[in-house]
Design a protein around this motif. Structure first.
Motif, PDB file in Angstrom:
ATOM      1  N   SER A   1       0.837  -1.206   0.000  1.00 26.40           N
ATOM      2  CA  SER A   1       0.000   0.000   0.000  1.00 26.40           C
ATOM      3  C   SER A   1       0.868   1.251   0.000  1.00 26.40           C
ATOM      4  CB  SER A   1      -0.918  -0.013   1.222  1.00 26.40           C
ATOM      5  OG  SER A   1      -1.695   1.160   1.299  1.00 26.40           O
TER       6      SER A   1
ATOM      7  N   SER B   1       1.282   4.253  -2.962  1.00 26.49           N
ATOM      8  CA  SER B   1       1.043   5.676  -2.690  1.00 26.49           C
ATOM      9  C   SER B   1       2.259   6.514  -3.068  1.00 26.49           C
ATOM     10  CB  SER B   1       0.679   5.889  -1.217  1.00 26.49           C
ATOM     11  OG  SER B   1       1.788   5.642  -0.372  1.00 26.49           O
TER      12      SER B   1
ATOM     13  N   SER C   1       5.547  11.781  -1.140  1.00 28.58           N
ATOM     14  CA  SER C   1       4.822  11.362   0.063  1.00 28.58           C
ATOM     15  C   SER C   1       5.705  10.630   1.072  1.00 28.58           C
ATOM     16  CB  SER C   1       3.630  10.476  -0.309  1.00 28.58           C
ATOM     17  OG  SER C   1       4.056   9.289  -0.962  1.00 28.58           O
TER      18      SER C   1
ATOM     19  N   PRO D   1      -5.989   4.999   3.047  1.00 25.29           N
ATOM     20  CA  PRO D   1      -5.051   6.065   2.661  1.00 25.29           C
ATOM     21  C   PRO D   1      -5.700   7.168   1.818  1.00 25.29           C
ATOM     22  CG  PRO D   1      -4.039   3.918   2.396  1.00 25.29           C
ATOM     23  CD  PRO D   1      -5.494   3.666   2.651  1.00 25.29           C
ATOM     24  N   ALA D   2      -6.642   6.797   0.973  1.00 23.99           N
ATOM     25  CA  ALA D   2      -7.262   7.791   0.079  1.00 23.99           C
ATOM     26  C   ALA D   2      -8.476   8.472   0.691  1.00 23.99           C
ATOM     27  CB  ALA D   2      -7.671   7.112  -1.230  1.00 23.99           C
TER      28      ALA D   2
END
Length: 293
Positions: free
Chosen positions: A61, A65, A72, A157-158
Motif C-alpha cells: 500500500s 502511494s 509522500s 489512505p485515500a
C-alpha cells in the motif's frame, strides 16, 4: 504492563507510537495512514503467517502511494518504522491502539480485553467498528473512559473521512484530542454519539438496501441505479458497487444488527441473503452485484 508511565502524545499532532490489531485490508490501511505521517507502528496478527502477510500488505500500500506521489515519503524509511508481531505485549508502549478485527461482537470483546491488559494508564484504545455499540463494548473493559470508536473508511489512505464515535463513558477531553489526531492524518473528523450504525453506516446501509430492493423488483439494473446516484447526486461510487467493495457479507451483518435495533426498515432483502448464501460476496470473491473477474 511493559511501561510504568503513561505515554505522552505529540502536542497538537499525532501519537508517536501507534498500534493496530489486525493486518487485513482495513488494518493495513490504518497502519499505512499513520506511517505516512511519521508514526512508529506495530501491527499484531493471530499467527506468524498472517503477520507477514500484513506487513506485505502495508508495504504494498505504501509503495503504491509513493508511486502516485513520490513526495509522500521514502519507502525504506517508512517500512523501517513498521513492526509486525503476534505478541500483544508489543502494545505496551503504545499511545493509541486501533482494533481492526472482523465485525463480530464476541471476537471484538475478546480482542479489546487482551489489548487493554497491555496498555498503560492514559493510553487510548479505539475500535474500527462500523456499526457495533461503542458504549456496549466499553462496558466490557476496565477503563471505558479511554475507549472510543474510530471508524476509518476503505481505502483508508485515500479516504478523507474518519467517524469519531463517542461512548457514554468516553472522557470529554479525548474528543478534542482525537480531532487533533484525525487532522494530523490529513483527514476530517465527523463526531457522533454512539447509536446503532452511527451516521455513516446507518445512512449508507439504508440507501444500499433500497437499491437492492429496486434490483429485486426489476425497477432498474444495478448499473443504472448506481449511475443515478453517481451522476444525479454526485456520489463517488454507487450504493451497489460500494456494497461489492465493502463485502455483501459485511453489509448483511450490519443490516441484521440495524434490523434488530432499529426495526423493519433495515430488514435485509432476500436478494442480499441469497447472494451471500451463494458466496457472491462482491469484489473479494469476483462477483456480487457486479462482475469483478
Amino acid at each position: 504492563m511493559n511501561n510504568p508511565s503513561a505515554p505522552s502524545s505529540r502536542t497538537g499532532g499525532l501519537p508517536a507510537r501507534v498500534g493496530v490489531l489486525g493486518g487485513g485490508r482495513m488494518g493495513a490501511g490504518i497502519a499505512h495512514a499513520f506511517l505516512v505521517k511519521g508514526a512508529d507502528v506495530v501491527v499484531i496478527e493471530r499467527d506468524e503467517a498472517s503477520a507477514q502477510a500484513g506487513r506485505e500488505r502495508v508495504a504494498s500500500s505504501a509503495a503504491k502511494s509513493i508511486e502516485r506521489d513520490p513526495h509522500s515519503g521514502n519507502l525504506d524509511e517508512m517500512v523501517s518504522r513498521l513492526k509486525t508481531s503476534v505478541d500483544y505485549a508489543d502494545f505496551g508502549d503504545r499511545e493509541l491502539v486501533v482494533e481492526a478485527v472482523p465485525e463480530d461482537w464476541a471476537l471484538k470483546v475478546a480482542a479489546l480485553r487482551k489489548v487493554e491488559e497491555q496498555l498503560v494508564p492514559g493510553a487510548v484504545l479505539a475500535s474500527n467498528t462500523s456499526s457495533l455499540s461503542v458504549s456496549g463494548l466499553a462496558e466490557e473493559l476496565e477503563r471505558p473512559q479511554d475507549f472510543l470508536g474510530l471508524h476509518f473508511f476503505n481505502p483508508v489512505p485515500a479516504s478523507t473521512l474518519i467517524e469519531v464515535v463517542i461512548g457514554k463513558q468516553t472522557r470529554p477531553d479525548l474528543v478534542e484530542q482525537t480531532r487533533s489526531w484525525v487532522q494530523g492524518l490529513g483527514k476530517t473528523a465527523v463526531v457522533v454519539n454512539d447509536a446503532p450504525g452511527f451516521a455513516s453506516s446507518r445512512l449508507g446501509v439504508a440507501i444500499a438496501l433500497e437499491a437492492m430492493r429496486m434490483v429485486e423488483e426489476g425497477v432498474a439494473s444495478a448499473k443504472d441505479i448506481d449511475n443515478a446516484m453517481v451522476l444525479g447526486y454526485k456520489h463517488p461510487t454507487g450504493p451497489l458497487r460500494t456494497t461489492d467493495i465493502v463485502g455483501l457479507d459485511v453489509r448483511l451483518g450490519i443490516a441484521e444488527y440495524l434490523h434488530e435495533t432499529l426495526g423493519e426498515r433495515f430488514a435485509p432483502p432476500p436478494i442480499l441473503r441469497d447472494k451471500v448464501a451463494r458466496g457472491e460476496l462482491g469484489r473479494k470473491t469476483g462477483k456480487g452485484f457486479f462482475d469483478w473477474s
